[in-house]
Design a protein around this motif. Structure first.
Motif, PDB file in Angstrom:
ATOM      1  N   TYR A 142      25.875  41.860  42.385  1.00 47.00           N
ATOM      2  CA  TYR A 142      27.128  41.355  42.947  1.00 47.00           C
ATOM      3  C   TYR A 142      28.302  42.261  42.595  1.00 47.00           C
ATOM      4  CZ  TYR A 142      24.913  36.826  43.898  1.00 47.00           C
ATOM      5  OH  TYR A 142      24.105  35.817  44.367  1.00 47.00           O
ATOM      6  N   TRP A 143      29.348  42.196  43.430  1.00 51.85           N
ATOM      7  CA  TRP A 143      30.644  42.764  43.102  1.00 51.85           C
ATOM      8  C   TRP A 143      31.589  41.607  42.808  1.00 51.85           C
ATOM      9  CZ3 TRP A 143      31.974  47.805  42.416  1.00 51.85           C
ATOM     10  CH2 TRP A 143      33.343  48.054  42.193  1.00 51.85           C
ATOM     11  N   LEU A 144      32.448  41.774  41.802  1.00 51.23           N
ATOM     12  CA  LEU A 144      33.375  40.722  41.413  1.00 51.23           C
ATOM     13  C   LEU A 144      34.813  41.081  41.773  1.00 51.23           C
ATOM     14  CD1 LEU A 144      32.291  39.576  37.824  1.00 51.23           C
ATOM     15  CD2 LEU A 144      32.074  38.313  39.956  1.00 51.23           C
ATOM     16  N   VAL A 145      35.563  40.080  42.204  1.00 50.92           N
ATOM     17  CA  VAL A 145      37.020  40.187  42.334  1.00 50.92           C
ATOM     18  C   VAL A 145      37.598  39.090  41.459  1.00 50.92           C
ATOM     19  CG1 VAL A 145      39.004  40.144  43.876  1.00 50.92           C
ATOM     20  CG2 VAL A 145      36.832  41.099  44.680  1.00 50.92           C
ATOM     21  N   ILE A 146      38.381  39.485  40.434  1.00 48.16           N
ATOM     22  CA  ILE A 146      38.790  38.558  39.379  1.00 48.16           C
ATOM     23  C   ILE A 146      40.300  38.608  39.167  1.00 48.16           C
ATOM     24  CG2 ILE A 146      38.544  37.999  36.931  1.00 48.16           C
ATOM     25  CD1 ILE A 146      35.863  39.329  36.907  1.00 48.16           C
ATOM     26  N   PRO A 147      40.949  37.453  38.996  1.00 45.69           N
ATOM     27  CA  PRO A 147      42.358  37.430  38.585  1.00 45.69           C
ATOM     28  C   PRO A 147      42.462  37.377  37.061  1.00 45.69           C
ATOM     29  CG  PRO A 147      41.686  35.230  39.200  1.00 45.69           C
ATOM     30  CD  PRO A 147      40.456  36.099  39.332  1.00 45.69           C
ATOM     31  N   MET A 148      43.395  38.114  36.503  1.00 48.37           N
ATOM     32  CA  MET A 148      43.643  38.014  35.065  1.00 48.37           C
ATOM     33  C   MET A 148      44.441  36.754  34.723  1.00 48.37           C
ATOM     34  SD  MET A 148      42.261  40.489  33.400  1.00 48.37           S
ATOM     35  CE  MET A 148      43.098  40.300  31.848  1.00 48.37           C
ATOM     36  N   VAL A 149      45.151  36.221  35.721  1.00 47.32           N
ATOM     37  CA  VAL A 149      46.001  35.073  35.495  1.00 47.32           C
ATOM     38  C   VAL A 149      46.072  34.259  36.781  1.00 47.32           C
ATOM     39  CG1 VAL A 149      48.085  36.370  36.128  1.00 47.32           C
ATOM     40  CG2 VAL A 149      48.300  34.348  34.656  1.00 47.32           C
ATOM     41  N   PHE A 150      46.326  32.968  36.661  1.00 52.24           N
ATOM     42  CA  PHE A 150      46.336  32.088  37.830  1.00 52.24           C
ATOM     43  C   PHE A 150      47.342  32.521  38.892  1.00 52.24           C
ATOM     44  CE2 PHE A 150      48.953  30.147  34.483  1.00 52.24           C
ATOM     45  CZ  PHE A 150      50.191  30.070  35.119  1.00 52.24           C
ATOM     46  N   CYS A 151      48.364  33.280  38.503  1.00 48.90           N
ATOM     47  CA  CYS A 151      49.358  33.768  39.476  1.00 48.90           C
ATOM     48  C   CYS A 151      48.722  34.640  40.555  1.00 48.90           C
ATOM     49  CB  CYS A 151      50.441  34.574  38.764  1.00 48.90           C
ATOM     50  SG  CYS A 151      51.225  33.733  37.386  1.00 48.90           S
ATOM     51  N   GLU A 152      47.554  35.218  40.259  1.00 45.26           N
ATOM     52  CA  GLU A 152      46.884  36.112  41.204  1.00 45.26           C
ATOM     53  C   GLU A 152      45.812  35.405  42.040  1.00 45.26           C
ATOM     54  OE1 GLU A 152      47.598  39.287  42.005  1.00 45.26           O
ATOM     55  OE2 GLU A 152      49.349  39.113  40.700  1.00 45.26           O
ATOM     56  N   ASN A 153      45.644  34.091  41.856  1.00 46.15           N
ATOM     57  CA  ASN A 153      44.613  33.375  42.611  1.00 46.15           C
ATOM     58  C   ASN A 153      44.804  33.524  44.123  1.00 46.15           C
ATOM     59  OD1 ASN A 153      43.241  32.455  40.374  1.00 46.15           O
ATOM     60  ND2 ASN A 153      44.128  30.405  40.402  1.00 46.15           N
ATOM     61  N   ARG A 154      46.058  33.459  44.574  1.00 49.01           N
ATOM     62  CA  ARG A 154      46.299  33.568  46.016  1.00 49.01           C
ATOM     63  C   ARG A 154      45.886  34.939  46.529  1.00 49.01           C
ATOM     64  NH1 ARG A 154      49.796  36.105  49.060  1.00 49.01           N
ATOM     65  NH2 ARG A 154      50.164  35.367  51.187  1.00 49.01           N
ATOM     66  N   ASN A 155      46.173  35.997  45.782  1.00 47.92           N
ATOM     67  CA  ASN A 155      45.808  37.338  46.240  1.00 47.92           C
ATOM     68  C   ASN A 155      44.290  37.525  46.272  1.00 47.92           C
ATOM     69  OD1 ASN A 155      48.430  38.248  46.701  1.00 47.92           O
ATOM     70  ND2 ASN A 155      48.707  38.869  44.564  1.00 47.92           N
ATOM     71  N   VAL A 156      43.608  36.881  45.340  1.00 45.29           N
ATOM     72  CA  VAL A 156      42.142  36.904  45.384  1.00 45.29           C
ATOM     73  C   VAL A 156      41.657  36.210  46.654  1.00 45.29           C
ATOM     74  CG1 VAL A 156      40.044  36.025  44.281  1.00 45.29           C
ATOM     75  CG2 VAL A 156      41.849  37.066  42.887  1.00 45.29           C
ATOM     76  N   LEU A 157      42.287  35.083  47.005  1.00 44.90           N
ATOM     77  CA  LEU A 157      41.920  34.367  48.228  1.00 44.90           C
ATOM     78  C   LEU A 157      42.204  35.215  49.464  1.00 44.90           C
ATOM     79  CD1 LEU A 157      40.955  31.809  49.649  1.00 44.90           C
ATOM     80  CD2 LEU A 157      43.293  30.930  49.517  1.00 44.90           C
ATOM     81  N   VAL A 158      43.311  35.938  49.464  1.00 43.37           N
ATOM     82  CA  VAL A 158      43.627  36.829  50.588  1.00 43.37           C
ATOM     83  C   VAL A 158      42.529  37.870  50.755  1.00 43.37           C
ATOM     84  CG1 VAL A 158      45.208  38.637  51.373  1.00 43.37           C
ATOM     85  CG2 VAL A 158      46.122  36.486  50.496  1.00 43.37           C
ATOM     86  N   MET A 159      42.054  38.439  49.655  1.00 40.28           N
ATOM     87  CA  MET A 159      40.972  39.423  49.726  1.00 40.28           C
ATOM     88  C   MET A 159      39.677  38.786  50.230  1.00 40.28           C
ATOM     89  SD  MET A 159      41.516  41.894  46.423  1.00 40.28           S
ATOM     90  CE  MET A 159      40.115  42.920  46.951  1.00 40.28           C
TER      91      MET A 159
END
Length: 553
Positions: free
Chosen positions: A128-145
């Motif tokens: 697998y490849w992972l896309v991870i946020p370091m902080v909850f503030c980045e959850n939306r950007n992870v969802l965008v990806m």
């Protein structure tokens, strides 16, 4: 056990019997020298007294103390939350008890699985490849990806597409249907949705994690989160990762890199970390992250499955939605699987420390040396004290569903849950979010919460998770296949969309624990080789919840 048995004594020292079927009030019970009638009806999975008990007497199951009576109980009385309460024996450092009977593993001699070999010697059961946020503030950007990549790359994971049902409901509404019409409508027109063909054939998926941590809590929580994320990035089932950081949070990228180095000093996987506050616009952040992720996927796609010995397996042992049969069917079967894998040089992880309450003495005695035993005892005592300080001790662990299906006290639940760990010596005790790096049986300090514990086991290195359930639970994990095993046949037949293996045959007497264990290990090999996908993987059940220390049982 045979198909004519109606009840069972689990251990010769037990003073209660387990009903294997619903037993009517007044039924005549003959067991050894005991001869009596049931006071009331006893539902399957529940327990009844083998002898008269006075108020305050011990209730014993699995050969250990699991409760004490609140009042005098006659012979043949069903035990309930009203007439007994949780009790467990104290524990202390005792002599080592390391002798154990290794199971016959000749049927699996020379067997291999097809896995992804990493440069550090670990072998993955997936890629697998992972896309991870370091902080909850980045959850939306992870969802965008995720919205940008997942379907385009052919990784949409839905076994059913429910949009046709919604279309029918919309049509009914527009046609003037009433609420009653809607509720009575037949909308069983859903169809299986197949994802498009994968662009990267040898990458099992891109997994987009999110969480509610990284800042705003204690710095210790943030540092612990970095350790967990490092466990996922260095996991053998992961080819590389894209990490999104805001920049100002407690969970800094520098801490993450330190945690990665602790787990894998020669770490060489592709790792791309992007800090939004340095990069400026969201557009720049996302575009750079997409480009690097795509390049990483191209590298990951070069890997191929190759044969690996079974000692490269690390099994996480989990249970959730447990019932009164868990400790006599699925959990002992997993215990036998655990002993087989340990015999062959593999690793197993037993966690859920609140569900080891009452069996501490047995487990500490099985630790390979006194420092390991003292470490286990210290973690148990510290966790129990923290739970009490937070207003809820281990005694509050059983859920309403557990109690309804026969797990009346935490000690009853724990004694059955510990059976997953088999009988081999404990080679290491690991605190969350540490990594398992020794073969044999490892104890990992986690809460009893299914998802938090499974998340932690995988972070510690489990490349397959075995999850027993008596009531049914859909828990999965983003990067490790989670295999579900039912404790009873009724559950297997009622929830076939989430259960992979039925262990209810042990209760029915049609298979032995050893036979079921062999069947489980065969299935594990197929899953580890990518030949079979467990139901949790097919459903896209990507549960990920980091543990906030002390808050959860």
């Amino acid at each position: 056990m045979n198909d004519k048995q109606l009840f069972l004594q689990i251990h010769p020292e037990d003073n209660v019997l387990v009903a294997l079927q619903d037993l009517p009030a007044g039924m005549e019970i003959r067991f050894g020298d005991a001869h009596f009638r049931l006071v009331g009806g006893v539902k399957a999975k529940h327990k009844f007294t083998l002898e008269p008990l006075a108020a305050g007497d011990e209730v014993r199951m699995y050969g250990v103390l699991v409760g004490r009576t609140n009042a005098a109980l006659p012979q043949g009385e069903t035990i309930t939350t009203e007439n007994i309460h949780h009790a467990a024996s104290p524990f202390e450092l005792g002599p080592r008890k390391l002798d154990w009977q290794k199971p016959d593993v000749s049927a699996f001699a020379g067997r291999t699985f097809m896995g992804y070999h990493r440069t550090n010697g670990a072998v993955g059961t997936a890629n697998y490849w992972l896309v991870i946020p370091m902080v909850f503030c980045e959850n939306r950007n992870v969802l965008v990806m995720k919205q940008a990549l997942e379907e385009k790359l052919g990784y949409t994971k839905r076994s059913r597409d429910y949009e046709p049902e919604v279309d029918q409901l919309i049509e009914l509404y527009r046609a003037g249907s009433t609420v009653e019409d809607i509720l009575n409508a037949d909308i069983s027109a859903s169809k299986r949705r197949d994802s498009g063909q994968r662009l990267f054939e040898h990458v099992d998926g891109v997994k987009f994690l999110n969480h509610q941590m990284g800042c705003g809590g204690t710095r210790t929580d943030a540092e612990t989160l970095c350790g967990l994320l490092a466990g996922y990035i260095t996991h053998p089932n992961v080819a590389g990762a894209t990490v999104l950081s805001l920049g100002c949070q407690h969970a800094q990228a520098s801490i993450l890199r330190e945690e990665i180095a602790k787990r894998d000093p020669a770490f060489d996987k592709p790792l791309y970390i992007f800090e939004q506050q340095l990069m400026g616009t969201e557009t720049n952040l996302i575009q750079q992250a997409l480009k690097h992720t795509f390049a990483g996927l191209m590298q990951a796609n070069q890997l191929r499955r190759q044969p690996a010995p079974l000692n490269k397996l690390c099994l996480g042992l989990e249970c959730g939605g447990s019932d009164g049969f868990s400790g006599i069917s699925a959990n002992p079967a997993l215990g036998y699987v655990s002993d087989m894998l340990v015999t062959m040089g593999g690793s197993v992880i037993l966690s859920e420390f609140p569900e080891l309450c009452g069996v501490e003495q047995n487990l500490s005695d099985r630790c390979v040396d006194e420092p390991t035993a003292l470490r286990f005892m210290e973690l148990m005592q510290t966790y129990a004290a923290k739970a009490e300080a937070d207003g809820s001790g281990f005694y509050a662990n059983p859920s309403p569903g557990n109690i309804r299906d026969g797990l009346i006290t935490d000690a009853i639940k724990s004694a059955g849950a510990a059976k997953k760990g088999g009988t081999s010596p404990v080679t290491a005790v690991v605190d969350y979010p540490g990594a398992v790096n020794k073969p044999g049986l490892n104890l990992l300090c986690t809460p009893g919460n299914d998802v938090e514990s499974t998340t932690a086991e995988v972070g510690a290195g489990a490349n397959v998770v075995l999850f027993t359930t008596g009531l049914g639970t859909p828990t999965g994990n983003p990067i490790a296949p989670v295999i579900k095993l039912s404790t009873n046949t009724k559950l297997f037949e009622r929830m076939p969309d989430i259960i992979d293996i039925n262990c209810g045959t042990i209760i029915e007497g049609t298979e032995t624990i050893q036979q079921v264990a062999h069947r489980i290990l065969d299935y594990i090999i197929d899953v580890a080789s990518g030949n079979v996908q467990p139901k949790a993987v097919l459903l896209g059940q990507d549960d990920f919840i980091p543990w906030r220390r002390g808050v959860s049982l």
